[in-house]
Scaffold this motif. Sequence first.
Motif, PDB file in Angstrom:
ATOM      1  N   LEU A 124      -6.005 -10.337 103.893  1.00 55.58           N
ATOM      2  CA  LEU A 124      -7.180  -9.475 103.913  1.00 55.58           C
ATOM      3  C   LEU A 124      -7.904  -9.608 105.253  1.00 55.58           C
ATOM      4  O   LEU A 124      -8.209 -10.714 105.697  1.00 55.58           O
ATOM      5  N   VAL A 125      -8.169  -8.475 105.908  1.00 59.35           N
ATOM      6  CA  VAL A 125      -8.975  -8.463 107.128  1.00 59.35           C
ATOM      7  C   VAL A 125     -10.444  -8.452 106.717  1.00 59.35           C
ATOM      8  O   VAL A 125     -10.916  -7.508 106.088  1.00 59.35           O
ATOM      9  N   ILE A 126     -11.170  -9.510 107.069  1.00 60.08           N
ATOM     10  CA  ILE A 126     -12.560  -9.634 106.621  1.00 60.08           C
ATOM     11  C   ILE A 126     -13.576  -9.243 107.695  1.00 60.08           C
ATOM     12  O   ILE A 126     -14.754  -9.034 107.394  1.00 60.08           O
ATOM     13  N   ALA A 127     -13.125  -9.145 108.953  1.00 57.10           N
ATOM     14  CA  ALA A 127     -14.021  -8.746 110.031  1.00 57.10           C
ATOM     15  C   ALA A 127     -13.204  -8.362 111.253  1.00 57.10           C
ATOM     16  O   ALA A 127     -12.024  -8.706 111.358  1.00 57.10           O
ATOM     17  N   GLU A 128     -13.844  -7.638 112.173  1.00 56.81           N
ATOM     18  CA  GLU A 128     -13.185  -7.278 113.422  1.00 56.81           C
ATOM     19  C   GLU A 128     -14.234  -7.140 114.514  1.00 56.81           C
ATOM     20  O   GLU A 128     -15.416  -6.891 114.242  1.00 56.81           O
ATOM     21  N   THR A 129     -13.796  -7.328 115.766  1.00 54.56           N
ATOM     22  CA  THR A 129     -14.699  -7.222 116.903  1.00 54.56           C
ATOM     23  C   THR A 129     -13.909  -6.861 118.151  1.00 54.56           C
ATOM     24  O   THR A 129     -12.694  -7.074 118.209  1.00 54.56           O
TER      25      THR A 129
END
Length: 212
Positions: free
Chosen positions: A28-33
Amino acid sequence: MITVILVDEHHVVRAGIKRLIEEQSDILVIAETNQNDQLPAFYQQYQPDVFIIDMNTAHASTLNMVNELTMKYPSARVIIFSNLPESFFANEAIQAGAKAYIRKTSTIEELLLAIRNVAAGKTYLSVDIAEKLALKNIADEQDPITILTPREFEIFRLLAEGTEVESIAKELKISLKTMANYQTQLKQKLHITTPTQLVRLALKHRVISLNE
């Protein structure tokens, strides 16, 4: 569930990777920047199992940020996702604290394998990079660049590309005096005395190429 944070300057790239990853039931991808200087804050906030971080020639500070992250948070696990083909960059990434180095030309299956391996505390290299490193070890080449620290290597590469000393100091947020000390260290470690010798060494080991 393996939790992931994506770090890439391009929104489209992040969206594509996220879509492919989230087709998996265990990731699961929980954040990105798009900012690699947010790594410590993101780790503290989200405690991800894995960071997937873009590294290309436009990000001179990436390895330094990875090193700072893993020094501050030893449990942080990083996959470097790069378009740089030479095995030397993979070696530098691992020395900086990354657990895996994956080429952007790799298959999604290989990326998923890297994520699962790194989440389990293992290391992983793209197949082509692993082969290059193995061949290099067999040949037992004496590569003086391998003794450089991640920060020294970034300065070496930027100097070889023709970047002005003042610009490098500003980009890496160091003083001109510190920059001068790094230049002296590079000359001593690499046994060079002129900018021309530095460029020739960078070309020899494919840190830069003539078409750049």
